[in-house]
Design an enzyme around this catalytic site. Structure first.
Site, PDB file in Angstrom:
ATOM      1  N   GLU A 195       0.823  -1.208   0.000  1.00 13.99           N
ATOM      2  CA  GLU A 195       0.000   0.000   0.000  1.00 13.99           C
ATOM      3  C   GLU A 195       0.859   1.262   0.000  1.00 13.99           C
ATOM      4  O   GLU A 195       0.522   2.246  -0.646  1.00 13.99           O
ATOM      5  CB  GLU A 195      -0.965   0.014   1.196  1.00 13.99           C
ATOM      6  CG  GLU A 195      -2.095  -1.005   1.095  1.00 13.99           C
ATOM      7  CD  GLU A 195      -3.004  -0.802  -0.118  1.00 13.99           C
ATOM      8  OE1 GLU A 195      -2.991   0.275  -0.722  1.00 13.99           O
ATOM      9  OE2 GLU A 195      -3.725  -1.762  -0.472  1.00 13.99           O
ATOM     10  N   TYR A 235      -6.412   6.258   4.748  1.00 20.48           N
ATOM     11  CA  TYR A 235      -6.584   5.247   3.703  1.00 20.48           C
ATOM     12  C   TYR A 235      -5.740   3.994   4.008  1.00 20.48           C
ATOM     13  O   TYR A 235      -6.250   2.870   3.989  1.00 20.48           O
ATOM     14  CB  TYR A 235      -6.202   5.802   2.305  1.00 20.48           C
ATOM     15  CG  TYR A 235      -6.015   4.677   1.331  1.00 20.48           C
ATOM     16  CD1 TYR A 235      -7.126   3.991   0.841  1.00 20.48           C
ATOM     17  CD2 TYR A 235      -4.754   4.220   0.972  1.00 20.48           C
ATOM     18  CE1 TYR A 235      -6.975   2.890   0.010  1.00 20.48           C
ATOM     19  CE2 TYR A 235      -4.586   3.134   0.147  1.00 20.48           C
ATOM     20  CZ  TYR A 235      -5.703   2.470  -0.334  1.00 20.48           C
ATOM     21  OH  TYR A 235      -5.554   1.387  -1.139  1.00 20.48           O
ATOM     22  N   ASP A 239      -9.349   5.965  -1.055  1.00 23.61           N
ATOM     23  CA  ASP A 239      -8.287   6.722  -1.725  1.00 23.61           C
ATOM     24  C   ASP A 239      -8.881   7.427  -2.948  1.00 23.61           C
ATOM     25  O   ASP A 239     -10.104   7.461  -3.119  1.00 23.61           O
ATOM     26  CB  ASP A 239      -7.119   5.796  -2.100  1.00 23.61           C
ATOM     27  CG  ASP A 239      -7.474   4.851  -3.245  1.00 23.61           C
ATOM     28  OD1 ASP A 239      -8.668   4.781  -3.621  1.00 23.61           O
ATOM     29  OD2 ASP A 239      -6.557   4.193  -3.773  1.00 23.61           O
TER      30      ASP A 239
HETATM   31  N1  ADE Z   1      -3.891   0.561  -5.343  1.00 26.54           N
HETATM   32  C1  ADE Z   1      -3.828   0.836  -4.046  1.00 26.54           C
HETATM   33  N2  ADE Z   1      -3.999  -0.256  -3.298  1.00 26.54           N
HETATM   34  C2  ADE Z   1      -4.160  -1.294  -4.162  1.00 26.54           C
HETATM   35  C3  ADE Z   1      -4.364  -2.692  -4.016  1.00 26.54           C
HETATM   36  N3  ADE Z   1      -4.416  -3.244  -2.815  1.00 26.54           N
HETATM   37  N4  ADE Z   1      -4.465  -3.424  -5.130  1.00 26.54           N
HETATM   38  C4  ADE Z   1      -4.407  -2.835  -6.333  1.00 26.54           C
HETATM   39  N5  ADE Z   1      -4.218  -1.541  -6.536  1.00 26.54           N
HETATM   40  C5  ADE Z   1      -4.086  -0.767  -5.464  1.00 26.54           C
END
Ligand code: ADE
Length: 362
Positions: A35, A118, A136
């Site tokens: 993340e 987030y 997000d």
């Molecule tokens: N963008 C942010 N977190 C994500 C996730 N867990 N999987 C795919 N895209 C992402």
């Protein structure tokens, strides 16, 4: 109304979710690292970094004790290097204060360096199955369109309102899948810039923006007002081992904090010396310092600077400045980061040359 998206969204996710390395084994450590990497970087760019990172630092202990150089090297190309430094700081906290185990608690996660609402929500829901929202930019787009909301998604209050709405509907038995499903539909279907694939969207019949023909207008992002540019000349004034600081006014930007004395505009050496004499000070030597910039939300400071050594005189205190031991600032006087570039010069010893020459023709 949002309640109705839960089932079709999860069914769609079961069928269409991409296979991603952090999804295969969603431990708190792997979810957290992914993340943080994904915060400002696309999935495809993150993949190889994630794999390499996990090979180099397979667990939170390895990361906590890694040499910073090795960490930054692995991060090279991802940008926003503070993310990497915060990863290490958080890893150290997890090892020292949590016995190497991530806390299964949204608030405790939120308190860790580099983890905002987030990311705390993503770790809590994906790794621990705790039903908390993770909203997000992608999720804000999906929700703005589903509800045909014209609210400005850059405002914290709007994000908070969407978080509350998600909190109401997040299924307790599939919290992590629900979080990822919202992210995934934002990444694959409800994409920005006029390319939304409404024809293959499992939520199309529930989408208000689609019904109103507003998909391409949403989400709304009101551009923040342009920043005012201010030019300032920052002074590192030294007398022996002491440096001058002063307190900022009790209202306005950086209210009540201490600062290095500074003047409006980009002044020449001669202008600085004149100003100092007007303050009742006796400059001995002056040396120009590198330019620096600091960006606030509404103002940008473009700074030039000088280091000046002063003769000790009886009038010094009348200048309104506070002369303190340089090492005292960090401990006692909070100095905003805007001055960081110049605070670094507070301990320098000035050369003789510059002002000695200048004096001849002042
Ligand atoms: N963008 C942010 N977190 C994500 C996730 N867990 N999987 C795919 N895209 C992402």
């Amino acid at each position: 109304m949002l309640e109705q998206i839960v089932r079709p969204l999860l069914s769609w996710y079961d069928e269409h979710a991409r296979t991603l390395p952090w999804r295969e084994e969603p431990t708190p450590y792997r979810v957290w690292v992914s993340e943080i990497m994904l915060q400002q970087t696309r999935v495809e760019a993150v993949r190889p970094y994630f794999e390499r990172f996990l090979r180099a630092f397979p667990d939170v202990k390895a990361l906590a004790s890694c040499p910073e150089d090795e960490l930054l090297k692995l991060w090279e190309g991802l940008g926003y290097y503070n993310r990497a430094r915060n990863l290490k700081r958080t890893a150290q906290i997890i090892v020292e204060e949590y016995d190497g185990q991530f806390p299964a608690d949204y608030e405790a996660l939120l308190a860790l360096p580099g983890i905002g609402s987030y990311t705390a929500g993503a770790i809590a829901s994906i790794a621990f199955g705790i039903p908390v929202p993770a909203v997000d930019g992608n999720v804000l787009r999906v929700l703005s369109r589903l509800t045909a909301s014209c609210d400005d998604i850059l405002r914290q209050s709007v994000k908070r309102a969407f978080e509350r709405q998600i909190q109401e509907i997040i299924p307790i038995d599939r919290a992590g899948d629900f979080t990822q499903a919202l992210i995934e539909i934002g990444a694959l279907v409800c994409v920005p810039n006029g390319k939304a694939k409404c024809d293959s969207c499992p939520l199309a019949s529930l989408c208000r923006a689609r019904a109103l023909g507003m998909v391409d207008e949403l989400p709304k992002k009101k551009q923040p007002k342009e920043r005012r540019i201010e030019e300032r000349t920052v002074l590192v004034l030294r007398e022996g081992s002491r440096v001058a600081i002063r307190r900022r006014p009790p209202k306005g930007l950086l209210a009540g904090l201490y600062e290095l004395p500074n003047l409006e505009g980009h002044l020449s050496e001669r202008e600085v010396l004149e100003a100092l004499r007007e303050w009742g000070l006796s400059p001995l030597r002056i040396l120009p310092l590198a330019d620096a910039k600091h960006v606030f939300s509404h103002v940008e400071w473009r700074m030039s600077g000088y280091a000046v050594s002063l003769e000790e005189t009886d009038d010094m205190e009348k200048s309104g400045l506070l002369f303190i031991e340089a090492k005292e600032t960090q401990e006692r006087y909070p100095m905003p980061a805007a001055f960081a570039a110049y605070a670094g010069y507070m301990n320098i010893v000035l050369g003789q040359e510059k002002y000695e020459e200048e004096k001849e023709h002042v």
